[in-house]
Design a protein around this motif. Structure first.
Motif, PDB file in Angstrom:
ATOM      1  N   ARG A 126      19.754  16.535  42.932  1.00 24.21           N
ATOM      2  CA  ARG A 126      19.764  18.096  42.865  1.00 24.21           C
ATOM      3  C   ARG A 126      18.517  18.499  43.643  1.00 24.21           C
ATOM      4  O   ARG A 126      17.420  17.995  43.011  1.00 24.21           O
ATOM      5  CB  ARG A 126      20.084  19.140  41.515  1.00 24.21           C
TER       6      ARG A 126
ATOM      7  N   TYR B 200      15.742  21.853  45.516  1.00 24.27           N
ATOM      8  CA  TYR B 200      15.664  22.661  45.843  1.00 24.27           C
ATOM      9  C   TYR B 200      14.035  23.138  46.573  1.00 24.27           C
ATOM     10  O   TYR B 200      13.196  22.057  46.367  1.00 24.27           O
ATOM     11  CB  TYR B 200      15.248  24.176  44.792  1.00 24.27           C
TER      12      TYR B 200
ATOM     13  N   HIS C 259      18.993  23.821  48.166  1.00 29.00           N
ATOM     14  CA  HIS C 259      18.873  24.825  46.731  1.00 29.00           C
ATOM     15  C   HIS C 259      20.074  24.086  46.188  1.00 29.00           C
ATOM     16  O   HIS C 259      20.482  22.936  46.000  1.00 29.00           O
ATOM     17  CB  HIS C 259      20.220  26.170  47.726  1.00 29.00           C
ATOM     18  N   LEU C 260      20.138  25.143  45.135  1.00 29.10           N
ATOM     19  CA  LEU C 260      21.176  23.862  43.186  1.00 29.10           C
ATOM     20  C   LEU C 260      22.174  23.658  43.948  1.00 29.10           C
ATOM     21  O   LEU C 260      22.664  22.793  42.798  1.00 29.10           O
ATOM     22  CB  LEU C 260      20.427  25.330  42.180  1.00 29.10           C
TER      23      LEU C 260
END
Length: 415
Positions: free
Chosen positions: A257, A259, A233-234
């Motif tokens: 990052r 997701y 997730h972020l």
């Protein structure tokens, strides 16, 4: 000649390297020796099985480069095509109330009765071995501060039995060739190692395909010997997360990052985001344009059904009215066929004049009276009062005739 002796003396002062009796290279000369006894392996992982001086372990592949610096036993590979070897930290062997030593040399052999070869460790405590069983003895450590050499007892023999974790698609003919067996199993049709359920494949930074458990958070990681990775997730680093293979795919925002992107018309939540042009509605990724199209399609179908029903109703109503009118016309023709012709014929017949019509009716009436008188006189001779009938021939008698009219042209006579 004197200058040459002075040069060698200075060289000996700056470089003092003494090779002691058993091959250790050091910059000091120990003058004391201590024999260590009751040494054993210490356990630092659930993957290790330790029985005093025997260590058995299936070595897992490192998920990331950072893991290699902290784990005492690691798989070292340079190329995937080459057979990997094992980096083993001898600091796992402890003596004297768990005191650790910086081992500088060790004798090793691949067989119990084979020749033991002493290895001088370039890096303290670090030696490299292959898979299978290796026997160790006479571990040595030198402390130059105290000029003391420490060595394990000759009678104490250490045994390590290392296996390397299987990778997906490794060849196998039975389950025990895929290990750890609680993570991998053999597909007997394809003769390849595969993940046990609910584990899934994961590609390490060294490009090894292994099995891991993908969980929403690490509190769900309850399977023994199984490595877990949280869903991306972020707020989580892309290097330490993954996505559930049956629900989503890993999408990178940047190098740090990532997701989880769900599939179209499938599950979504706070961890699994929907693809572009899709939104999460009731836990399902739905296309807004497609939803509108479905609604429009549904409305068109509904309207078509309603219009078709109305048209059918009007057709049935028209048929019912037409049938009713037809039946009424047939009824009139059946019950009034004789009345209409008679009425028409009477309308076409010329009625007699008033005087002729009265004389005709009067004559008929007179004859009826006379006939009735005769019948009564013949049946009853005692009748004495017949004046109403005998005086009927009197010219002064004038009966009243009234023409009633109507469809049947009725006439009434009053005597």
């Amino acid at each position: 000649m004197l200058s040459n002796h002075i040069f060698y003396f200075i060289l000996m002062v700056y470089v003092v390297s003494v090779i002691v009796g058993h091959g250790e290279i050091t910059n000091c000369t120990p003058d004391r020796r201590i024999i260590l006894s009751n040494c054993s392996f210490k356990s630092i992982s659930s993957n290790m099985t330790i029985d005093n001086r025997t260590l058995t372990m299936t070595i897992p592949y490192s998920l990331h480069k950072n893991d290699e610096k902290t784990y005492p036993v690691q798989i070292i590979t340079r190329h995937n095509s080459e057979k990997p070897f094992i980096r083993f930290n001898l600091n796992l062997i402890q003596c004297i109330s768990n005191q650790s030593f910086n081992w500088t040399s060790v004798e090793s052999s691949s067989t119990l009765r084979g020749e033991f070869v002493r290895t001088v460790l370039t890096d303290k405590n670090i030696m490299y071995v292959s898979t299978g069983i290796t026997y160790l003895r006479n571990l040595t450590s030198i402390n130059c501060l105290t000029k003391t050499i420490y060595r394990t007892d000759d009678k104490e023999l250490f045994q390590v039995n290392f296996k390397i974790e299987s990778t997906l698609n490794d060849y196998c003919t039975k389950d025990n060739l895929c290990y750890p067996s609680d993570i991998y199993q053999c597909n007997f049709e394809q003769h390849r190692c595969v993940c046990r359920s609910p584990l899934q494949s994961y590609l390490t930074t060294d490009q090894h395909s292994i099995c891991i458990h993908a969980v929403k958070n690490l509190t769900q990681c309850t399977m023994k010997h199984v490595r877990c990775l949280e869903w991306c997730h972020l707020n989580r680093s892309a290097t330490v997360c993954t996505c559930p293979k049956d629900l989503a795919i890993k999408k990178y925002i940047n190098d740090n990052r990532a997701y989880c992107e769900g599939r179209k018309n499938e599950q979504c939540d706070s961890f699994i985001q929907c693809p572009l042009e899709y939104i999460c509605i009731d836990g399902i990724c739905q296309n807004t344009n497609g939803k509108l199209h479905q609604l429009l399609s549904f409305d068109i179908i509904t309207i078509s059904i309603i219009v078709s029903s109305l048209i059918l109703f009007l057709i049935i109503l028209i048929l019912a009215v037409s049938l009713y009118i037809l039946r009424r016309q047939r009824w009139k023709k059946h019950y009034h066929p004789s009345i209409d012709p008679v009425y028409k014929r009477r309308q076409q017949t010329n009625l007699p004049t008033s005087s002729d019509y009265d004389n005709i009716l009067y004559g008929v009436f007179r004859n009826n009276i006379q006939l009735s008188s005769r019948i009564l006189s013949s049946n009853d001779d005692q009748i004495t009062d017949t004046s109403p009938f005998t005086t009927s021939d009197s010219p002064s008698y004038q009966p009243k005739i009234v023409f009633l009219g109507g469809e049947q042209q009725l006439t009434a006579i009053y005597a």
